[in-house]
Design an enzyme around this catalytic site. Structure first.
Site, PDB file in Angstrom:
ATOM      1  N   ASP A  83      14.817  -4.562 -64.638  1.00  0.00           N
ATOM      2  CA  ASP A  83      13.869  -5.644 -64.936  1.00  0.00           C
ATOM      3  C   ASP A  83      14.277  -6.952 -64.268  1.00  0.00           C
ATOM      4  OD1 ASP A  83      12.267  -4.049 -66.422  1.00  0.00           O
ATOM      5  OD2 ASP A  83      12.823  -4.848 -68.371  1.00  0.00           O
ATOM      6  N   ASP A 236      17.637  -0.826 -81.118  1.00  0.00           N
ATOM      7  CA  ASP A 236      18.483   0.341 -81.354  1.00  0.00           C
ATOM      8  C   ASP A 236      18.554   0.686 -82.846  1.00  0.00           C
ATOM      9  OD1 ASP A 236      19.789  -2.004 -81.955  1.00  0.00           O
ATOM     10  OD2 ASP A 236      21.413  -1.723 -80.525  1.00  0.00           O
TER      11      ASP A 236
END
Length: 476
Positions: A83, A236
Site C-alpha cells: 500500500d 487481528d
C-alpha cells in the site's frame, strides 16, 4: 480483580504444553531435485501474506525470509500487499519480488488504488484473488518480521492434524531488546504477554487474541468468521474473537520464535500503544453484546471473553494503575483525610509485580524502571481506553510504527564496560590543543636555532594534523 486474574494466568500458563505433530514428507529444506521427484506430495498449499506501507528499511528482510522458508515452491505462494504511497519504495518492493520470482519462487506483488481499511483492507483484498482459493492455510507476517526457515514445518502440522484448530500463533523474538532501557522494558512486557497471557489462553479455553503477525490461519476459519474487518485498529483481535465465537480453537507455540524489531523511540511506542489499547477497548464496545448473545460457545468461554480477556486486561489493567498511582496516592499525601490501606498500596501491587518479574528472571533488576515506565504509560493507555470506549475523534487513528531495519542484535549499550574517570573528563580536550599550540609557538620562535631546526618541520606537520583532527571533532 487484577490480582485474581494474574494468579489465574500464572497458574494456567504452567500447564503442560502440546507436543508438535509430524507432517507427511521431509521436515528439512526441500531442494529442487526432491521437488522434481514429487516429494511435495502431502504438503498443503500455503499462502504467505506480507502487508506493507512505505517499508523502505525492512521490505527486503521480510520478503527474503518468507521466500527462504522450507516448503516446496509449488505448494506456497508469497503475496506482498503493498500500500506504499512513495513511488520509489513501490519500485524497490516490486523489483525485489521480481528477483525472487526469477529465482523460482511463487511471488505475487499486489497493490491497491487506495488505503481503505489500512492493513485490514489490504489483507481482505488479498484474500479475493483467484489463486488464493487453492490455499488451505494463510501465514501472516508484518514487514519487519523474519520467520526462520522451519517456521511452516513447525506450525502447519497442528492445523493439518486437528481440523478444529483455526490459528497457530508463534512467539515474537526481538533483534534490539538491549538497545535502550525502553526496549528492555518493552521486552519484559511482551515476554509476559506471550509467556503468560497467550500460553494461559491456549492451555485453558483454546482462545487468545491474534497478534496480527507470526501466525498461521486456516483459510476456511477466516471465511466462516466473516473475513477481515476494518471497523477497529485491532483487526487481528477482531478476527480472533469472531472465529472464537464460531467455536474454533487456537494454539500458541512458544518454542517457535520469529524475529522482529521493537520501537526505538518513545513517540513510535506511544502511537503503537495507543492503537493497540484504543482498538481493543473499541472492539469491546462493539462486540460485548454479540459475545453475550452467541449460542455457539459455552457459558464459561463467554465469561472468560467478557470478564478476563476484555474487561480486566483491556480496561481495568490500564485504568486502575493510573487512578491508584497518579491520582489516589498523590491525593493521600496532599489531603490527610484521604487514606489508602496498606494492602491496596503495597501488598497487592507488589504481588502482581512479582508475578510479572518471575517470568523474566534475567531482567528482574530492571523491575523498578519497569514500574516507573508503566505508570507513566498508564496515563496514555487510560486516555486511549476511554477514546475507544466512547468512540471519540481519533478512535480509528492508524499510524504505522517506525522501523529501522535491524537485522542483527544491537550492541548491549546498557552493559558497556565503565570508562575511566579521566576518559570521561572533558578538560583534556581543551588542555591538549592549548598545550600543542603553545608548543608550536615555542618551536616557531626557536626555528632559527640549530637545536630546533631539525625538529621544526616534522613537529609542525604533526601539530597541524592534530589541530585539523581536533577541529573536525569539535565541528561534529
Amino acid at each position: 480483580m487484577l490480582l485474581a486474574d494474574a494468579v489465574f494466568l500464572a497458574a494456567a500458563s504452567l500447564l503442560p504444553r502440546r507436543a508438535p505433530c509430524p507432517i507427511a514428507g521431509p521436515t528439512a529444506e526441500v531442494d529442487g531435485d526432491e521437488e522434481e521427484a514429487g516429494c511435495s506430495v502431502g504438503y498443503p498449499m500455503v499462502l504467505v501474506q506480507i502487508p506493507m506501507y512505505n517499508e523502505r528499511e525492512v521490505y527486503k528482510l521480510s520478503i527474503e525470509a518468507a521466500c527462504g522458508m522450507w516448503w516446496p515452491s509449488d505448494r506456497v505462494i508469497v503475496q506482498v500487499l503493498d500500500d506504499s504511497t512513495d513511488p520509489t519504495v513501490k519500485d524497490l518492493v516490486e523489483l525485489e519480488c521480481k528477483f525472487w520470482a526469477n529465482n523460482g519462487k511463487n511471488v505475487k506483488y499486489e497493490v491497491r488504488n487506495n488505503r481503505t481499511g489500512y492493513k485490514a483492507g489490504a489483507l481482505k483484498q488479498g484474500m479475493l484473488y483467484e489463486y488464493v482459493q487453492q490455499c488451505d492455510f494463510v501465514a501472516v507476517f508484518d514487514a519487519d518480521f523474519q520467520p526462520e526457515p522451519d517456521f511452516l514445518v513447525r506450525t502447519v502440522p497442528y492445523l493439518v492434524h486437528n481440523p478444529r484448530i483455526a490459528l497457530v500463533q508463534a512467539r515474537w523474538e526481538f533483534v534490539n531488546p538491549k538497545e535502550f532501557l525502553m526496549t528492555r522494558i518493552q521486552k519484559m512486557t511482551l515476554d509476559y504477554h506471550f509467556k503468560v497471557e497467550q500460553e494461559a489462553g491456549s492451555s485453558t479455553f483454546g482462545f487468545f487474541g491474534f497478534n496480527g503477525t507470526a501466525g498461521v490461519w486456516r483459510t476456511s476459519s477466516i471465511k466462516e468468521a466473516g473475513g477481515w474487518e476494518d471497523r477497529t485498529t485491532v483487526e487481528d483481535m477482531d478476527l480472533a474473537v469472531r472465529a472464537g465465537l464460531k467455536g474454533w480453537k487456537f494454539i500458541y507455540v512458544g518454542d517457535v520464535k520469529v524475529k522482529s524489531e521493537l520501537p526505538s523511540n518513545l513517540k513510535a511506542y506511544r502511537r503503537q500503544q495507543h492503537r493497540w489499547t484504543c482498538g481493543a477497548a473499541n472492539l469491546f464496545r462493539k462486540m460485548g453484546a454479540e459475545i453475550i448473545l452467541t449460542k455457539e460457545v459455552s457459558l464459561w468461554r463467554k465469561l472468560y471473553l467478557i470478564y478476563s480477556f476484555f474487561f480486566i486486561r483491556k480496561v481495568v489493567a490500564h485504568v486502575v494503575p493510573f487512578m491508584l498511582y497518579c491520582v489516589i496516592i498523590p491525593l493521600s499525601v496532599l489531603i490527610p483525610e484521604v487514606t489508602v490501606p496498606v494492602w491496596g498500596v503495597v501488598y497487592i501491587p507488589t504481588t502482581i509485580t512479582l508475578l510479572y518479574a518471575i517470568r523474566n528472571p534475567s531482567s528482574i533488576h530492571f523491575i523498578p524502571f519497569w514500574i516507573l515506565f508503566e505508570n507513566v504509560m498508564s496515563f496514555h493507555r487510560t486516555k486511549a481506553t476511554f477514546i475507544g470506549l466512547l468512540e471519540l475523534g481519533n478512535v480509528n487513528e492508524w499510524v504505522v510504527t517506525e522501523k529501522l531495519g535491524r537485522t542483527k542484535p544491537v550492541p548491549q549499550m546498557l552493559e558497556k564496560p565503565r570508562c575511566r574517570f579521566w576518559d570521561r573528563w572533558p578538560a583534556g580536550r581543551f588542555v591538549s590543543p592549548l598545550f600543542l599550540r603553545n608548543f608550536h609557538q615555542v618551536l616557531a620562535a626557536g626555528a632559527d636555532s640549530n637545536a630546533c631546526t631539525c625538529l621544526h618541520a616534522p613537529c609542525r606537520v604533526i601539530l597541524i594534523s592534530h589541530e585539523i583532527l581536533l577541529d573536525s571533532i569539535y565541528e561534529r
